[in-house]
Design a protein around this motif. Structure first.
Motif, mmCIF file in Angstrom:
data_model
loop_
_atom_site.group_PDB
_atom_site.id
_atom_site.type_symbol
_atom_site.label_atom_id
_atom_site.label_comp_id
_atom_site.label_asym_id
_atom_site.label_seq_id
_atom_site.Cartn_x
_atom_site.Cartn_y
_atom_site.Cartn_z
ATOM 1 N N PHE A 1 48.090 6.645 59.421
ATOM 2 C CA PHE A 1 48.834 7.946 59.455
ATOM 3 C C PHE A 1 49.041 7.690 57.738
ATOM 4 O O PHE A 1 49.044 9.033 56.318
ATOM 5 C CB PHE A 1 51.015 7.634 59.634
ATOM 6 C CG PHE A 1 51.822 9.573 59.017
ATOM 7 C CD1 PHE A 1 50.954 10.334 59.477
ATOM 8 C CD2 PHE A 1 52.158 9.385 57.560
ATOM 9 C CE1 PHE A 1 52.019 11.707 58.538
ATOM 10 C CE2 PHE A 1 52.834 10.071 57.476
ATOM 11 C CZ PHE A 1 53.369 11.305 57.589
ATOM 12 N N VAL B 1 44.984 12.459 51.665
ATOM 13 C CA VAL B 1 45.911 14.119 51.027
ATOM 14 C C VAL B 1 46.419 14.320 49.868
ATOM 15 O O VAL B 1 46.442 15.535 49.455
ATOM 16 C CB VAL B 1 46.552 14.877 51.886
ATOM 17 C CG1 VAL B 1 47.131 16.441 52.161
ATOM 18 C CG2 VAL B 1 45.858 14.778 53.808
ATOM 19 N N LEU B 2 48.057 13.391 49.914
ATOM 20 C CA LEU B 2 48.595 13.292 48.726
ATOM 21 C C LEU B 2 47.936 13.115 46.913
ATOM 22 O O LEU B 2 48.097 13.999 46.732
ATOM 23 C CB LEU B 2 49.820 12.733 49.064
ATOM 24 C CG LEU B 2 50.632 12.913 50.162
ATOM 25 C CD1 LEU B 2 52.123 11.835 49.722
ATOM 26 C CD2 LEU B 2 50.759 14.197 50.015
ATOM 27 N N GLN C 1 45.739 8.375 56.259
ATOM 28 C CA GLN C 1 45.192 9.779 55.554
ATOM 29 C C GLN C 1 46.123 10.492 54.570
ATOM 30 O O GLN C 1 45.195 10.874 53.967
ATOM 31 C CB GLN C 1 45.093 9.998 57.189
ATOM 32 C CG GLN C 1 44.525 11.550 57.708
ATOM 33 C CD GLN C 1 44.571 11.704 59.152
ATOM 34 O OE1 GLN C 1 44.324 10.618 59.896
ATOM 35 N NE2 GLN C 1 44.175 12.728 59.890
ATOM 36 N N VAL C 2 47.231 9.997 55.145
ATOM 37 C CA VAL C 2 48.307 11.042 54.133
ATOM 38 C C VAL C 2 47.337 10.703 52.175
ATOM 39 O O VAL C 2 48.395 11.520 51.848
ATOM 40 C CB VAL C 2 49.542 10.217 54.274
ATOM 41 C CG1 VAL C 2 50.521 11.817 53.606
ATOM 42 C CG2 VAL C 2 49.905 11.797 56.073
#
Lengths: 753, 286
Positions: free
Chosen positions: B263, B270-271, B266-267
């Motif tokens: 998590f 994205v951020l 991956q995040v």
């Protein structure tokens, strides 16, 4: 005196209005006295030593060094709470949970306790208590505990409720079964079947006020306890039993309560505080820290549930089964049984079977949490119902309406229903503008239904009319959700007085007869019944007094609109006598005027709700936000509608937290990783939308005003409503609560691969 | 436990230098006062630095900004010049805790607490901030990234106190941004934090970049590969994808109660992409 509780339809003057709550000002100004706000001269401070092992044999405890710390007045272990439970396994579980006897059964299990003149001395003493542990293998996961290679946590537990009798000890303490019809035949008639396994994690009630009490044992054998509780009469009974005190010699006074939600229906540290006070011969205050509240009080079950539902192409459910495994902590209990009973209660099913399995694990003893066990069962069943509706191409509301239970339906757990509200909540949901509102990008809508039994029980109330004509009512059900306001409205209604003339107080255990605790959504239901009865008894006395004052026969005096009236014209134009008029003369007509009532409030009336939820999911991060939420629930009759709405909203808020983020997280070592509000994430205000409510009023035939309990049902549908909404938003079926961002993102990533 | 409130930095550092092992500096107290509630907490000395002059001030100089160690987050938000210069730093500082906490907590405390998840630290690192460290033998300047050395650990020597954070004057067409992931909307700890600081030339091409990650390793991570990925670009989709991948690749997180390795990794990507787009806009890019 027998009391006729039959509902008689009438119009109301006070009931149904929304006056200010009587406890509001005290609470917002900090004057209200909660559990930790009581103090006595010479009071000691208690602290509890807790196990840092998930499972360990206690080989020895040496308290000698702790006892020498300056300021320490008493140190207790299980030896100071001898086993007086006389073979009652439920009471023994409470005792062993209060203070571990032979084994520490979970991280946080109490091992010893200290009372000292201040916090510093108590803390210093705790560090000097030497415990020799033999570490044992542990298991915390519900499914792992049922595997053949799991460590057996209690060699004396053999699965009950199975044939032939179990011959090997097991972590499955009990098996129960409910249902009717033949599910195999039912499934053979199904055109579509959904079969899935679901999991929910353990959550805590999350009450903001920690457990707190002051205990005082006197040398003459009497004792007092001031405590934050949902049921001081029950605490009195349990503490008296465990301490060997005669029940009438223990006086328990309940404080204001900063949330309970079921978690304050069980004793935790109160017997320990009493044991410390008895040993030290001083009053003892014991306040749990938040860490202790999480590790050693409260939580609900973690569950693992298998559901199979079949329907024919016309949308009729032909068969439904569920196997529900619920953790109960280290002791046998009946949480899975409640789950098995509630699973399919919303539906009219020809063939249904549910099996509940109680699972023993190295986690804290499970406590009631608002409609205990029902939310998890509803999550599993309502998820499968939603999926089945999609599979057969029916709208999820219509599919539920097609199969809904109604008056005369045999419920999945046995009884035949009287008039019930599930159908009307579904029809209201179908007609609600929320159901047809457009959804935005990345948004999904979910719905779900929920059921709770509700309870009535033993109730005793006093109603005293003062010389100035104002009224106090003394009740024995702790005001958890606004019952003092509701009961004042009820008394005002019966007596024909204004709400402002009534003062409701919660009496202590020595000044009123026994009352069951405030659980099962019974507070307003049962105590309003007793209050109506007490008021009618007082009215009867006032009729007598009016007859005396007028010197006319009793039969010629009738009561209406808060006044005694002389019947007919034969007594001349006697002006009606008000409560105030009659009360003013009480000293001359026979003494104080009071009404009493003792009753068992039967016919609580089952409760149903339907919830609708819109959720917005960020598909790149798994972050979700509830953007719209609607609760539709049957209240029978809403006595104080603002409180009823508050109960609906509160249950939904707790359910949203449970569904999205709350969970007990255990490490490999069997220790709780998140015993605090930072990492045990209950929702903050900004996490929630305004929760809309719609109150339906389908009168309970067994309450004079038609009231049903409203406190618990609102937490039953949210887990399922949210899981359905998230599943619809992301296009992947979510089967593990909480649907936290890591779980949503992992499900999306798996679906892509 | 002894509580001292000296009025000079010299006295404060002398107290700490001469103290027993368990001594603590108190500024906002939003971490320390909470820790003091723990059964295991013991302290011999607490030195409150709020009475020392200059601690509560933000000063704009020719070189940039000097933020005293006692300045609460909310005061940063109220300093319009600072908000204009370093919006990402200010927004990071104003994500700490709750509104009430922000009235007391300081970015120096956030830094010295040395939590891998500290919100303001990645933003300070991306901005190229410097810590002004006072000690018994004078002051020294240390890059913010070199202050934390691991969870709960810093490079400060016994007797040393960070007396101020120095933020440079941003070059023209510079913008920064900070984004974090929390499961709730507020009052939470970052599961992932990303700060991006970009400088553009006249045509909108990135000419300088710093990208820092929080909560995805034992301490804040400055991702040079991410900076290289965006320099020379106008944040085209393929560049953002490369930025995202380089940030994910730089993560060295753990599985814990706040999130999984998968998590967080991956995040973070994205951020990073989202923060870069905000920083680009703030720098005047279109």
């Amino acid at each position: 005196m027998s009391f006729d509780a039959t509902n008689s339809s009438k119009s109301f003057k006070s009931v149904g209005t929304r006056p200010l709550r009587p406890d509001g000002v005290d609470k917002v100004t900090g004057r209200a006295r909660y559990g930790a706000d009581f103090n006595m001269p010479g009071q000691l401070v208690a602290r509890v030593l807790r196990s840092k092992h998930a499972h360990a044999k206690i080989k020895s405890i040496d308290t000698s060094r702790a006892e020498t710390v300056k300021g320490v007045k008493a140190v207790v272990t299980a030896a100071d709470l001898p086993d007086l439970t006389d073979g009652d396994p439920a009471l023994f579980a409470v005792l062993d949970n209060c203070m571990a006897r032979n084994k520490a059964m979970y991280d946080g299990h109490a091992i010893a306790a200290v009372a000292a003149i201040d916090e510093k001395a108590a803390k210093a003493a705790l560090k000097l208590i030497a415990v020799d542990y033999e570490i044992l293998p542990h298991v915390t996961d519900v499914d792992a505990a049922t595997l053949p290679d799991a460590p057996v946590l209690n060699e004396a537990i053999f699965t009950q409720g199975v044939e032939p009798k179990s011959t090997r000890p097991s972590n499955i303490a009990n098996r129960t079964e409910f249902g009717h019809g033949d599910v195999d035949v039912g499934f053979s008639h199904a055109d579509s079947v959904v079969e899935r396994s679901y999991k929910t994690e353990q959550t805590h009630q999350g009450y903001i006020e920690p457990h707190a009490c002051v205990a005082n044992c006197n040398p003459d054998g009497t004792a007092e306890l001031w405590v934050c509780t949902q049921g001081h009469f029950v605490y009195r009974q349990v503490c008296a039993d465990l301490l060997g005190i005669e029940v009438s010699k223990l006086r328990v006074t309940s404080s204001e309560i900063g949330g309970g939600f079921g978690g304050k229906t069980h004793v935790w540290t109160e017997p320990v505080a009493l044991a410390l006070s008895r040993k030290a011969n001083r009053p003892v205050k014991l306040v749990m820290s938040r860490d202790e509240v999480f590790r050693a009080s409260g939580p609900t079950s973690a569950t693992s549930i298998d559901v199979k539902i079949g329907a024919n192409k016309d949308g009729i459910i032909t068969a439904a089964t569920a196997t529900l495994r619920y953790t109960s902590g280290p002791y046998a209990d009946m949480w899975a049984e409640l789950g098995a009973m509630t699973s399919f209660a919303c539906y009219d099913l020809e063939n249904v079977k549910t099996v509940g399995l109680e699972v023993i694990v190295n986690r804290p003893k499970v406590a009631a949490y608002r409609a205990p066990s029902a939310p998890m069962a509803a999550f599993a069943v309502e998820s499968a119902i939603d999926e089945l509706a999609q599979k057969i191409g029916m709208n999820p509301v219509d599919f539920r309406i097609q199969n809904v239970a109604s008056e005369g339906t045999q419920s999945s757990y046995g009884p035949i229903y009287g008039p019930i509200g599930i159908g009307p909540t579904l029809e209201a949901a179908k007609a609600h503008p929320h159901m047809s509102a457009p959804l935005g990008k990345n948004q999904g809508r979910g719905m779900a239904c929920g059921f709770w039994f509700n309870f009535g029980g033993q109730t005793c109330t006093d109603l005293n009319i003062s010389a100035d004509g104002t009224v106090t009512i003394a009740v024995g059900t702790v005001d958890v959700g606004g019952s003092r306001a509701s009961l004042s409205l009820i008394a005002a209604e019966e007596l024909g007085l204004s709400y402002d003339n009534i003062k409701a107080v919660v009496a202590d255990t020595s000044t009123l007869g026994y009352n069951d605790m405030t659980d099962g959504s019974r507070g307003t239901f049962s105590t309003s019944m007793a209050t109506i009865s007490a008021a009618r008894n007082a009215i009867e006395i006032m009729r007598h007094r009016a007859a005396l004052m007028w010197d006319i026969p009793l039969g010629d005096v009738y009561w209406e609109d808060g006044h005694a009236h002389a019947a007919g014209t034969k007594h001349g134009n006697l002006a009606p006598l008000s409560v105030k008029d009659i009360a003013a003369e009480a000293g001359k007509t026979g003494g104080p005027i009071a009404g009493h009532s003792e009753l068992v409030a039967d016919g609580a009336g089952v409760s149903f709700a339907t919830h609708i939820c819109d959720i917005d999911v960020d598909p790149e991060t798994g972050s979700s936000r509830v953007v719209r939420y609607t609760v539709i629930q049957d209240a029978g009759k809403a006595v104080h509608p603002s409180y009823v709405e508050g109960q609906y909203q509160g249950g939904a808020a707790q359910g949203i937290g449970w569904a999205l983020n709350e969970e007990y997280i255990y490490g490999e070592d069997g220790r709780l990783q998140n015993p605090g509000f930072l990492d045990y994430r209950i929702p903050v205000c900004s996490d929630l939308p305004m929760i809309d409510t719609q109150i339906l009023e389908i009168p309970n035939p067994k309450h004079p005003y038609g009231v049903r309990g409203v406190g618990e049902t609102s937490i039953v549908p949210p887990l399922a409503a949210i899981a359905n909404a998230v599943s619809n938003a992301v296009g992947v079926r979510m089967t593990h609560i909480p649907v936290s961002p890591p779980r949503i993102l992992a499900a999306l990533t798996d679906a892509k691969d | 436990m002894r509580y001292e409130r000296p009025d000079t930095m010299q006295a404060a550092t002398a107290l700490l230098a001469g103290a027993e092992a368990k001594s603590f500096v108190l500024a906002g107290g939003t971490d320390l006062l909470v820790r003091m509630q723990n059964d295991d907490f013991e302290a011999d000395l607490i030195v409150d630095i709020k009475a020392i002059s200059g601690m509560a001030k933000v000063t704009e100089t020719d070189d940039g900004f000097v933020i005293g160690a006692g300045v609460p987050s909310v005061a940063l938000f109220e300093d319009t010049a600072l908000v204009a210069a370093w919006p990402g730093v200010v927004e990071a500082a104003n994500l700490i805790g709750s509104t009430q906490i922000q009235g007391r907590c300081t970015i120096v405390g956030n830094l010295c607490n040395a939590s891998p998840a500290a919100d303001s630290v990645p933003a300070l690192v991306a901005a190229g901030a410097v810590a002004q460290v006072a000690g018994p033998s004078g002051t020294r300047d240390v890059a913010v990234i070199d202050i934390p050395t691991g969870p709960g650990k810093t490079s400060l020597a016994k007797g040393e106190i960070i007396q101020a954070i120095l933020l440079p004057k941003p070059n023209a067409r510079t913008g920064d941004a900070y984004l974090r992931f929390i499961p709730r909307t507020e009052m939470d700890i970052a599961v992932v934090g990303v700060a991006v600081n970009l400088t553009l030339n006249e045509d909108g091409t990135v000419i300088a970049a710093r990208v820092a990650l929080g909560a995805v390793g034992p301490k804040v991570i400055l991702v040079d590969t991410a900076a290289k990925a965006v320099i020379g670009s106008k944040l085209e989709d393929v560049v953002l994808q490369a930025l995202s991948e380089s940030c994910s690749a730089a993560c060295t997180p753990i599985n814990d109660k706040r999130g999984t390795v998968a998590f967080r990794t991956q995040v973070a990507g994205v951020l990073a992409r989202r923060a870069a787009q905000t920083a680009y806009t703030r720098a005047g890019g279109k």
